[in-house]
Scaffold this active site. Structure first.
Site, PDB file in Angstrom:
ATOM      1  N   LYS A 259     -31.840  27.935  -4.990  1.00 31.10           N
ATOM      2  CA  LYS A 259     -32.105  29.370  -4.930  1.00 31.10           C
ATOM      3  C   LYS A 259     -30.864  30.104  -4.401  1.00 31.10           C
ATOM      4  CE  LYS A 259     -35.998  27.720  -6.309  1.00 31.10           C
ATOM      5  NZ  LYS A 259     -37.078  27.363  -5.428  1.00 31.10           N
TER       6      LYS A 259
ATOM      7  N   ASP B  38     -39.116  25.896   6.065  1.00 28.11           N
ATOM      8  CA  ASP B  38     -38.524  26.070   4.735  1.00 28.11           C
ATOM      9  C   ASP B  38     -37.903  27.470   4.737  1.00 28.11           C
ATOM     10  OD1 ASP B  38     -38.032  26.691   2.056  1.00 28.11           O
ATOM     11  OD2 ASP B  38     -39.768  25.581   1.324  1.00 28.11           O
TER      12      ASP B  38
ATOM     13  N   ARG C 192     -23.955   6.771  -3.132  1.00 28.56           N
ATOM     14  CA  ARG C 192     -25.301   7.076  -2.629  1.00 28.56           C
ATOM     15  C   ARG C 192     -25.268   7.217  -1.112  1.00 28.56           C
ATOM     16  NH1 ARG C 192     -28.303   3.088  -1.290  1.00 28.56           N
ATOM     17  NH2 ARG C 192     -27.960   1.846  -3.166  1.00 28.56           N
TER      18      ARG C 192
ATOM     19  N   TYR D 283     -45.131  26.855  -0.670  1.00 30.01           N
ATOM     20  CA  TYR D 283     -44.606  26.691  -2.027  1.00 30.01           C
ATOM     21  C   TYR D 283     -45.498  25.705  -2.803  1.00 30.01           C
ATOM     22  CZ  TYR D 283     -41.318  25.381  -5.685  1.00 30.01           C
ATOM     23  OH  TYR D 283     -40.730  25.118  -6.888  1.00 30.01           O
TER      24      TYR D 283
HETATM   25  C1  LIG Z   1     -37.924  26.276  -5.173  1.00 28.44           C
HETATM   26  C2  LIG Z   1     -38.523  26.042  -3.837  1.00 28.44           C
HETATM   27  C3  LIG Z   1     -38.765  24.745  -3.361  1.00 28.44           C
HETATM   28  C4  LIG Z   1     -38.512  23.512  -4.201  1.00 28.44           C
HETATM   29  O1  LIG Z   1     -37.174  23.361  -4.522  1.00 28.44           O
HETATM   30  P1  LIG Z   1     -36.629  22.670  -5.872  1.00 28.44           P
HETATM   31  O2  LIG Z   1     -35.163  22.811  -5.736  1.00 28.44           O
HETATM   32  O3  LIG Z   1     -37.222  23.425  -7.022  1.00 28.44           O
HETATM   33  O4  LIG Z   1     -37.099  21.259  -5.862  1.00 28.44           O
HETATM   34  C5  LIG Z   1     -39.299  24.611  -2.082  1.00 28.44           C
HETATM   35  N1  LIG Z   1     -39.582  25.686  -1.328  1.00 28.44           N
HETATM   36  C6  LIG Z   1     -39.373  26.936  -1.761  1.00 28.44           C
HETATM   37  C7  LIG Z   1     -39.715  28.080  -0.873  1.00 28.44           C
HETATM   38  C8  LIG Z   1     -38.842  27.159  -3.018  1.00 28.44           C
HETATM   39  O5  LIG Z   1     -38.647  28.418  -3.455  1.00 28.44           O
END
Ligand SMILES: *Cc1c(COP(=O)(O)O)cnc(C)c1O
Length: 392
Positions: free
Chosen positions: A197, A172, A49, A101
């Site tokens: 992603k 983000d 961890r 998001y």
């Molecule tokens: C998918 C996504 C998230 C969240 O991520 P997870 O891996 O699904 O928890 C946050 N911001 C954006 C822009 C995303 O596309």
């Protein structure tokens, strides 16, 4: 040594051969604990961890891609958003992009208020509105650009110029990836990714990361990473590390195909609107050109014929799988109203323009002709019926 190029860093940084065995590839250190030579004498790790060599390799790799020294990996993108926000305390205030998001909206609106953290949502494309939303206790600006699913562009440098000492800008950067956009160079303090992603890139692992070049900020986030423990396991770290090696190659292909899709949709009379920052008709095209090196792989559109036709198109495509998420090598289509923005209240969705006739495409790296052909087929098949809806 001169800074190496992007593709080289993706393949090399944090990935020296194993000094013990010569293993060329970073091993999956599938272990919970590390044996000590004597009490307190370790080889740098004591418990997974707190630290794991596979995870550390990923953190070094992704930090370098954003031009930074520090990163903390998390078990999901949402855990990473929460990790970035660990610099906040009760009484603090966030100014966030109004179309953040859906999961971030839920965290900021339904979880943080219970801990005394408030959020104002503002159209960050409007700098005056952004400035007006700042309060004495504002500590964090939370930017998402391009936004989801309408691909609006926010001027990161201009928002960063609004912050005063003690305030921070978090971006983000999931949609753009460091290949197209590097927020730290534009004045941001923190970059967060859902590595689920494009960075992972193969839709086979969920993860997140928070990157910064500020030792104090990183120390707070690394403390939270260990204290809360929302860390990725070694296999997840390995899959993400492996995926990110080909980020440069993949992003070029995603973009080439996305441009072809955007141009194709734009050429159709039976499509009411196309949203892609690479189109000259996009309202923020000039800003996107200034701020980004490329426009990414997500395209949204509204076919004529309303929600009924949109849902029919989503059902008919064969190369575009009907699925939520984005950024994998395979093409995906989704209906944002229900599939990605289910947790956002209906009036709010309507206000943001996220209506049931909207479709979002994550354009993959299959052959362009197959991708465009798939959309053409779905549009053609639904066109005759759409004329009927239009009259009805
Ligand atoms: C998918 C996504 C998230 C969240 O991520 P997870 O891996 O699904 O928890 C946050 N911001 C954006 C822009 C995303 O596309």
């Amino acid at each position: 040594m001169a800074t190496r190029g992007f593709a080289t860093r993706a393949i090399r940084t944090g990935q020296d051969p194993c000094s013990a065995t010569g293993s060329t590839i970073v091993p999956v250190y599938q272990t919970a604990t590390f044996t000590q030579d004597s009490v307190g004498v370790t080889k740098g790790y004591d418990y997974s961890r707190s630290g794991n060599p596979t995870r550390l390799a990923l953190e070094r790799q992704l930090a370098d891609l954003e031009g930074a020294r520090f990163a903390a990996a998390f078990g999901s993108g949402m855990a990473a958003v929460n990790g970035a926000c660990s610099i906040l305390a009760a009484g603090d205030h966030i100014v966030a992009t109004k179309d953040v998001y859906g999961g971030t909206y839920r965290l900021f609106s339904d979880v943080f208020p219970r801990y005394g953290i408030a959020t104002s949502y503002v159209d960050m494309c409007d700098l005056e509105a952004t400035r007006a939303a700042i309060r004495l206790n504002t500590k964090l600006f939370w930017i998402e650009t391009p936004t989801n699913p309408l691909l609006r562009i926010i001027d990161i440098a201009a928002v960063a110029a609004l912050k005063r000492p003690g305030q921070f800008v978090g971006v983000d950067n999931t949609f753009a990836t460091p290949y197209w956009q590097r927020p730290l160079e534009l004045g941001a303090d923190l970059v967060m990714h859902s590595t689920t992603k494009y960075l992972g890139g193969h839709s086979d692992v969920v993860g997140g990361i928070v990157i910064s070049d500020d030792p104090d900020l990183h120390a707070q986030i690394a403390f939270h990473q260990n204290a809360v423990g929302a860390v990725p396991g070694p296999w997840d770290a390995y899959l993400t590390l492996r995926g990110a090696k080909t980020l440069a190659l993949r992003m070029r292909e995603h973009e080439r195909n996305a441009r072809a899709v955007a141009n194709f949709l734009d050429s159709r009379d039976d499509v009411a609107a196309v949203y892609y920052p690479g189109l000259r008709s996009h309202p923020h095209h000039e800003l996107a050109k200034r701020q980004m090196r490329g426009f990414g792989g997500v395209v949204s559109f509204r076919p004529h014929g309303g929600a009924e036709r949109a849902l029919e198109i989503a059902k008919l495509t064969r190369i575009f799988n009907l699925a939520t998420s984005l950024g994998g090598v395979e093409s995906l289509i989704c209906s944002p109203t229900t599939m990605t923005h289910g947790s956002v209240p209906a009036e709010r969705k309507a206000e943001l323009g996220i209506t049931p006739d909207l479709l979002r495409l994550s354009v993959g790296i299959e052959d362009e002709a197959d991708i465009v052909g798939d959309l053409e087929h779905a549009l053609d098949v639904t066109l005759a019926a759409a004329r009927v809806y239009a009259i009805a």
